[in-house]
Design a protein around this motif. Sequence first.
Motif, PDB file in Angstrom:
ATOM      1  N   PHE A 113       0.741  -1.179   0.050  1.00  0.00           N
ATOM      2  CA  PHE A 113      -0.030  -0.029  -0.036  1.00  0.00           C
ATOM      3  C   PHE A 113       0.739   1.342  -0.091  1.00  0.00           C
ATOM      4  O   PHE A 113       0.696   2.169  -0.601  1.00  0.00           O
ATOM      5  CB  PHE A 113      -0.785  -0.028   1.109  1.00  0.00           C
ATOM      6  N   GLU A 114       1.992   1.225   1.001  1.00  0.00           N
ATOM      7  CA  GLU A 114       2.686   2.269   0.961  1.00  0.00           C
ATOM      8  C   GLU A 114       3.670   2.773  -0.252  1.00  0.00           C
ATOM      9  O   GLU A 114       4.063   3.858  -0.280  1.00  0.00           O
ATOM     10  CB  GLU A 114       3.731   2.300   2.338  1.00  0.00           C
ATOM     11  N   ASP A 115       3.911   1.862  -1.118  1.00  0.00           N
ATOM     12  CA  ASP A 115       4.620   2.008  -2.403  1.00  0.00           C
ATOM     13  C   ASP A 115       3.801   2.854  -3.407  1.00  0.00           C
ATOM     14  O   ASP A 115       4.411   3.072  -4.417  1.00  0.00           O
ATOM     15  CB  ASP A 115       5.106   0.509  -2.768  1.00  0.00           C
ATOM     16  N   TYR A 116       2.823   2.706  -3.281  1.00  0.00           N
ATOM     17  CA  TYR A 116       1.877   3.637  -4.198  1.00  0.00           C
ATOM     18  C   TYR A 116       0.977   4.660  -3.773  1.00  0.00           C
ATOM     19  O   TYR A 116       0.692   4.805  -2.735  1.00  0.00           O
ATOM     20  CB  TYR A 116       0.780   2.443  -4.890  1.00  0.00           C
ATOM     21  N   SER A 117       0.559   5.452  -4.687  1.00  0.00           N
ATOM     22  CA  SER A 117      -0.241   6.549  -4.240  1.00  0.00           C
ATOM     23  C   SER A 117      -1.200   7.012  -5.380  1.00  0.00           C
ATOM     24  O   SER A 117      -1.288   6.145  -6.286  1.00  0.00           O
ATOM     25  CB  SER A 117       0.505   7.867  -4.235  1.00  0.00           C
ATOM     26  N   PHE A 118      -2.166   7.929  -5.331  1.00  0.00           N
ATOM     27  CA  PHE A 118      -3.213   8.090  -6.136  1.00  0.00           C
ATOM     28  C   PHE A 118      -2.384   8.793  -7.624  1.00  0.00           C
ATOM     29  O   PHE A 118      -3.077   9.059  -8.515  1.00  0.00           O
ATOM     30  CB  PHE A 118      -4.206   9.109  -5.762  1.00  0.00           C
ATOM     31  N   GLY A 119      -1.134   9.344  -7.412  1.00  0.00           N
ATOM     32  CA  GLY A 119      -0.642   9.920  -8.586  1.00  0.00           C
ATOM     33  C   GLY A 119      -0.950  11.266  -8.734  1.00  0.00           C
ATOM     34  O   GLY A 119      -1.234  12.273  -7.741  1.00  0.00           O
ATOM     35  N   THR A 120      -1.617  11.577  -9.957  1.00  0.00           N
ATOM     36  CA  THR A 120      -2.172  12.876 -10.298  1.00  0.00           C
ATOM     37  C   THR A 120      -3.781  12.912  -9.907  1.00  0.00           C
ATOM     38  O   THR A 120      -4.362  14.182 -10.299  1.00  0.00           O
ATOM     39  CB  THR A 120      -1.977  13.068 -11.774  1.00  0.00           C
ATOM     40  N   ARG A 121      -4.392  12.065  -9.274  1.00  0.00           N
ATOM     41  CA  ARG A 121      -5.762  12.131  -9.008  1.00  0.00           C
ATOM     42  C   ARG A 121      -6.444  13.200  -8.487  1.00  0.00           C
ATOM     43  O   ARG A 121      -7.203  13.888  -8.924  1.00  0.00           O
ATOM     44  CB  ARG A 121      -6.277  10.910  -8.248  1.00  0.00           C
ATOM     45  N   LYS A 122      -5.453  13.812  -7.498  1.00  0.00           N
ATOM     46  CA  LYS A 122      -5.986  15.162  -6.776  1.00  0.00           C
ATOM     47  C   LYS A 122      -6.151  16.279  -7.752  1.00  0.00           C
ATOM     48  O   LYS A 122      -7.174  16.947  -7.869  1.00  0.00           O
ATOM     49  CB  LYS A 122      -5.196  15.217  -5.726  1.00  0.00           C
ATOM     50  N   GLN A 123      -5.039  16.263  -8.509  1.00  0.00           N
ATOM     51  CA  GLN A 123      -5.005  17.737  -9.658  1.00  0.00           C
ATOM     52  C   GLN A 123      -6.169  17.324 -10.467  1.00  0.00           C
ATOM     53  O   GLN A 123      -6.775  18.312 -10.854  1.00  0.00           O
ATOM     54  CB  GLN A 123      -3.602  17.644 -10.099  1.00  0.00           C
ATOM     55  N   LEU A 124      -5.993  16.058 -11.149  1.00  0.00           N
ATOM     56  CA  LEU A 124      -7.044  15.959 -12.061  1.00  0.00           C
ATOM     57  C   LEU A 124      -8.750  16.166 -11.683  1.00  0.00           C
ATOM     58  O   LEU A 124      -9.329  16.712 -12.393  1.00  0.00           O
ATOM     59  CB  LEU A 124      -6.952  14.554 -12.606  1.00  0.00           C
ATOM     60  N   MET A 125      -8.943  15.832 -10.498  1.00  0.00           N
ATOM     61  CA  MET A 125     -10.161  15.744  -9.902  1.00  0.00           C
ATOM     62  C   MET A 125     -10.539  16.906  -8.883  1.00  0.00           C
ATOM     63  O   MET A 125     -11.810  16.972  -8.641  1.00  0.00           O
ATOM     64  CB  MET A 125     -10.644  14.351  -9.397  1.00  0.00           C
ATOM     65  N   ALA A 127     -11.135  19.924  -9.502  1.00  0.00           N
ATOM     66  CA  ALA A 127     -12.151  20.766  -9.901  1.00  0.00           C
ATOM     67  C   ALA A 127     -13.490  20.436  -9.335  1.00  0.00           C
ATOM     68  O   ALA A 127     -14.683  21.077  -9.074  1.00  0.00           O
ATOM     69  CB  ALA A 127     -12.382  21.225 -11.516  1.00  0.00           C
ATOM     70  N   LEU A 128     -13.683  18.965  -9.406  1.00  0.00           N
ATOM     71  CA  LEU A 128     -14.910  18.477  -9.098  1.00  0.00           C
ATOM     72  C   LEU A 128     -15.091  18.139  -7.757  1.00  0.00           C
ATOM     73  O   LEU A 128     -15.966  18.549  -6.980  1.00  0.00           O
ATOM     74  CB  LEU A 128     -15.349  17.279 -10.073  1.00  0.00           C
ATOM     75  N   LEU A 129     -14.350  17.361  -7.284  1.00  0.00           N
ATOM     76  CA  LEU A 129     -14.097  16.769  -5.725  1.00  0.00           C
ATOM     77  C   LEU A 129     -13.666  17.626  -4.582  1.00  0.00           C
ATOM     78  O   LEU A 129     -13.790  17.265  -3.636  1.00  0.00           O
ATOM     79  CB  LEU A 129     -13.532  15.482  -5.755  1.00  0.00           C
ATOM     80  N   GLY A 130     -13.040  18.610  -5.144  1.00  0.00           N
ATOM     81  CA  GLY A 130     -11.940  19.361  -4.069  1.00  0.00           C
ATOM     82  C   GLY A 130     -11.091  18.566  -3.278  1.00  0.00           C
ATOM     83  O   GLY A 130     -10.546  17.672  -4.100  1.00  0.00           O
ATOM     84  N   ASP A 131     -11.451  18.559  -1.895  1.00  0.00           N
ATOM     85  CA  ASP A 131     -10.211  18.058  -1.175  1.00  0.00           C
ATOM     86  C   ASP A 131     -10.755  17.015  -0.392  1.00  0.00           C
ATOM     87  O   ASP A 131     -10.459  16.595   0.823  1.00  0.00           O
ATOM     88  CB  ASP A 131      -9.680  19.116  -0.232  1.00  0.00           C
ATOM     89  N   GLY A 132     -11.818  16.308  -0.706  1.00  0.00           N
ATOM     90  CA  GLY A 132     -12.496  15.244   0.103  1.00  0.00           C
ATOM     91  C   GLY A 132     -11.653  13.828   0.064  1.00  0.00           C
ATOM     92  O   GLY A 132     -10.569  13.752  -0.461  1.00  0.00           O
ATOM     93  N   ILE A 133     -12.243  12.920   0.935  1.00  0.00           N
ATOM     94  CA  ILE A 133     -11.826  11.534   1.104  1.00  0.00           C
ATOM     95  C   ILE A 133     -11.422  10.806  -0.036  1.00  0.00           C
ATOM     96  O   ILE A 133     -10.235  10.345  -0.174  1.00  0.00           O
ATOM     97  CB  ILE A 133     -12.750  10.839   2.095  1.00  0.00           C
ATOM     98  N   PHE A 134     -12.179  11.097  -0.961  1.00  0.00           N
ATOM     99  CA  PHE A 134     -11.581  10.289  -2.301  1.00  0.00           C
ATOM    100  C   PHE A 134     -10.375  10.654  -3.044  1.00  0.00           C
ATOM    101  O   PHE A 134      -9.700  10.053  -3.788  1.00  0.00           O
ATOM    102  CB  PHE A 134     -12.762  10.439  -3.352  1.00  0.00           C
ATOM    103  N   VAL A 135      -9.856  11.778  -2.687  1.00  0.00           N
ATOM    104  CA  VAL A 135      -8.617  12.261  -3.336  1.00  0.00           C
ATOM    105  C   VAL A 135      -7.631  12.242  -1.975  1.00  0.00           C
ATOM    106  O   VAL A 135      -6.185  12.463  -2.527  1.00  0.00           O
ATOM    107  CB  VAL A 135      -8.436  13.448  -3.990  1.00  0.00           C
ATOM    108  N   GLN A 136      -7.760  12.339  -0.813  1.00  0.00           N
ATOM    109  CA  GLN A 136      -6.799  12.659   0.222  1.00  0.00           C
ATOM    110  C   GLN A 136      -5.921  11.327   0.456  1.00  0.00           C
ATOM    111  O   GLN A 136      -6.302  10.126  -0.145  1.00  0.00           O
ATOM    112  CB  GLN A 136      -7.616  12.734   1.696  1.00  0.00           C
ATOM    113  N   GLU A 137      -4.804  11.540   0.872  1.00  0.00           N
ATOM    114  CA  GLU A 137      -3.937  10.483   1.043  1.00  0.00           C
ATOM    115  C   GLU A 137      -2.983  10.610   2.489  1.00  0.00           C
ATOM    116  O   GLU A 137      -3.330  11.804   3.160  1.00  0.00           O
ATOM    117  CB  GLU A 137      -2.878  10.408  -0.092  1.00  0.00           C
ATOM    118  N   GLY A 138      -2.377   9.610   3.072  1.00  0.00           N
ATOM    119  CA  GLY A 138      -1.513   9.795   4.218  1.00  0.00           C
ATOM    120  C   GLY A 138      -2.347  10.224   5.210  1.00  0.00           C
ATOM    121  O   GLY A 138      -3.622   9.937   5.337  1.00  0.00           O
ATOM    122  N   PRO A 139      -1.634  11.101   6.142  1.00  0.00           N
ATOM    123  CA  PRO A 139      -2.450  11.366   7.698  1.00  0.00           C
ATOM    124  C   PRO A 139      -3.793  11.908   7.474  1.00  0.00           C
ATOM    125  O   PRO A 139      -4.935  11.744   8.065  1.00  0.00           O
ATOM    126  CB  PRO A 139      -1.563  12.446   8.356  1.00  0.00           C
TER     127      PRO A 139
END
Length: 500
Positions: A113-125, A127-139
């Motif tokens: 799990f720790e070797d991977y992240s969502f990559g550019t998911r947060k930047q890409l999304m 505009a629509l999803l803001g900063d919610g749980i679906f794009v958050q990572e880590g703490p």
Amino acid sequence: MSEAISHTMNTIIWITIPFIAYKIYSRYITYRADQEFGKSHGCLPPPRVPARKFLGRDRLTKIFEAASESRLMEYFWSVLKENGMTVDHVTLAKHSFSTIEPENIQCLLSGKFEDYSFGTRKQLMYALLGDGIFVQEGPEWKHSRELLRPQFNFREYGDLAHFSGPMEDLLRCISTTLMDPTSNRVVDLQPLFFRYTLDTTTSFLFGKSIESLKSGDKAVKFEEAFNVAQTFMAKRFRVAAFWRLVGGKELRDACKLVHDFTDEIIERVNEHNGARDEDKDDRYVFLDKVAKEIPDQIMETLSGKETLNRNDLRQVKYLTDVLKETLRLYPSVPLNMKTAVRTTCLPTGGGPDRKSPVLVKKGEDVSFSPYSLHRRKDFYGEDAEEFRPESLETGHTVPDFAFNLLTRHFPRWQEDLPLFRDELTKTWGYLPFNGGPRICLGMDFAMTEAAYAVVKILQRYPNMTLPPHEKVVKTGQEKQAITLVIAPEEGCRVVFDDRF
Ligand code: HEM
């Protein structure tokens, strides 16, 4: 003057050359380290998806063609069937992997799990999803998950109170449509289900439903805008590094409408809470099977019950199997992706026997598709691509429920599927709700919500049929609307008959 220019040029050259040399050197060092890592872990490359044009442009063309024909998932699944269950490909010069090996998916979502992240998911999304749980990572993500988790205890919705109001509204929408003689008794359930989900979820999460089934117009606009925005997000994923090129006014307008709508919900909920404080295609095969078979079980299991609860619904075993089978062939999130944050490896899929580990370098993407995984014959049997909640050997269905119980000829989900042969495939071969630490929090809520909807609709309208002349197509060959989720492109039209 010319001396000054030549001096500037010299300076630029003397700065640029060492910089380029440093870049080349550090790339080489990283390359060597990656190769060393791969060698020490016995990594070998998986089969490569052939690309005939420079930079794999032909692959991108095919992806866009399939998307425009609404057959994207069919195309992705065909690529894996032709080339292997783990493949690598180059699209627009970017190297990445696709896998539907349970062992690899376990590694992506849990083991490493720790070797991977969502990559550019947060930047890409964003505009629509803001900063919610679906794009958050880590703490940040851990914090959100811990906050939300207690809400999702089944005791919070086990009495089905959050579903009953929206379901009454949905049934009212159906009967209103039926009263219109021009409807020919045909109702498209898809937009109604969208609003049912919206109403139950807001009731559950905010304590007050937004009642979109009562006041259709705004909800329709929200649904349209949400789908437009999601379609943009999906396109951004497809062009990967070039995602910034996909956007513009249409996306901005759609996101604005979605945000205004959700802000309004939150405002209304706040007002309400304040007040309370003061007081203190085969898609048609589904219809065929569901409509014909479940009522018998409902009658048997739920007869005499005036009010239902979650446990009652769970007792209708066949219904649970129908929902599981539906999510097998149409997992709501059909395709997902992770990006390596450090050089790592997938446990299997490489080399001539496709069993060696596969080297994944820092920054490379690995996508996995529950849609394709769930169609593997080696897990689900020869008829894996068919919707079959009933028994394979006998073709018997419920009302043969009693028959099933007596003879132990169970539906697919009660059979001895190859999927169940070991713990790994059992846990990681069926993933409609994702797996590992980020498994869907709303899994049980969603299953209860869907079971309740099926039961209530069938209790009220046990005689549902296909509209006459409706085109019937094979499962998986129907037109699909793929945004971030999957949906039938042409809706879900059903003829409702009141006559018992
Ligand atoms: C059939 C219905 C549903 C399906 C198939 C489904 C599936 C999924 C999947 C695949 C993910 C992982 C997405 C990702 O890659 O980040 C996910 C995450 C999540 N789902 Fe669902 N979901 C469903 C309904 C719901 C509902 C109704 C709720 C809430 C009421 C919900 C709440 C969540 C949350 C909060 C997460 C984020 C979990 C995390 O990242 O820690 N889901 N869901």
